[in-house]
Enzyme design. Structure first.
Site, PDB file in Angstrom:
ATOM      1  N   GLU A 190       0.778  -1.218   0.122  1.00 49.21           N
ATOM      2  CA  GLU A 190       0.007   0.131   0.130  1.00 49.21           C
ATOM      3  C   GLU A 190       0.875   1.175  -0.083  1.00 49.21           C
ATOM      4  OE1 GLU A 190      -3.588  -1.491   2.699  1.00 49.21           O
ATOM      5  OE2 GLU A 190      -1.932  -1.054   3.895  1.00 49.21           O
ATOM      6  N   ASP A 217     -12.658  -4.414  -2.060  1.00 52.27           N
ATOM      7  CA  ASP A 217     -13.470  -5.057  -1.855  1.00 52.27           C
ATOM      8  C   ASP A 217     -14.959  -4.618  -1.450  1.00 52.27           C
ATOM      9  OD1 ASP A 217     -11.531  -5.638   0.339  1.00 52.27           O
ATOM     10  OD2 ASP A 217     -13.345  -6.346   1.226  1.00 52.27           O
TER      11      ASP A 217
END
Ligand code: ADE
Length: 247
Positions: A15, A205
């Protein structure tokens, strides 16, 4: 006083890496004792001193697995905030998003609060129930949201990627837009260190959809990290020269 020193707390290397590279931040040794797995990078951007900390790798189970979850996040954030004085702490990372709150894969949410959805301490007649839920309000970032076109919402945290019915009930009760594994712990550390805080979270998600989070997460982690790389400099450019109350 305008904001000068900004700390980014990011759990996973994947990330953080694109953002660290885009800003040409260099590894720095002054934040954590060398014996700890946490990593830090620093540099400047648009007149701001920028530090990024990540939780590093776990050496017990595999040398390649990131230290995710509330324990490393809380310890890392507290130590980083004790190492120097920061004007602002931003929790940046990925999250699961609820489509009922407008989330799509790649949506950016600025967090307006955090809570825990698996700290169930329901002892009647005591404050432990509320303590367990641990609801915290973040900085108001209305102007920033408008400037970068982000959503806003409450981020709910647990140490699990998946969720069960009891988690779902609590997340709905807390008006959750996105869920992750670190925000509430980072927020808690910022509160005890008295440093203003908010989160920038990109959705990997859809939590209230058909497919398992794990499958979607692995598919979308790379594109979400790219989105963070594009979004975080915009956040910094907006923050530069402003006071906390202007965000
Ligand atoms: N990080 C990315 N997606 C997540 C999810 N669904 N739950 C917790 N953390 C996440």
């Amino acid at each position: 006083m305008s904001i000068k020193r900004v700390l980014f707390v990011v759990a996973m290397e994947a990330e953080a890496s694109p953002f660290v590279s885009a800003l040409s931040l260099a590894p720095c040794k002054s934040v954590f004792p060398a014996s700890l797995p946490f990593r830090s990078f620093s540099g400047s951007h648009n007149g701001l001193d920028v530090t990024v900390v990540t939780s590093g790798k776990d050496a017990t189970y595999s040398t390649g697995v990131d230290n995710v979850g509330t324990l490393p996040a809380g310890v890392m954030t507290t130590l980083a905030l004790q190492s120097s004085s920061f004007d602002l702490c931003i929790n940046a990372g990925t999250c699961g998003g609820f489509s009922r709150k407008g989330a799509e894969i790649g949506s950016v949410f600025l967090t307006k609060g955090a809570a825990f959805h698996d700290r169930r301490i329901d002892i009647p007649g005591t404050p432990f129930k509320d303590y367990g839920t641990g609801k915290m309000e973040s900085l108001s970032t209305t102007n920033l949201q408008a400037a970068i076109g982000a959503h806003e919402g409450i981020c709910s945290t647990s140490d699990s990627l998946d969720h069960d019915e009891r988690d779902d009930e609590r997340m709905e009760f807390n008006d959750t837009s996105v869920k992750d594994m670190e925000s509430a712990a980072i927020h808690w550390a910022c509160n005890i260190c008295n440093v203003p805080h908010f989160g920038v979270k990109v959705v990997t998600d859809i939590v209230d959809g058909e497919r398992p989070s794990a499958e979607q997460f692995m598919e979308n982690l790379g594109s979400a990290a790219k989105k963070l790389q594009e979004t975080l400099p915009k956040v910094l450019n907006f923050v530069a020269g402003k006071e906390i109350k202007d965000l």
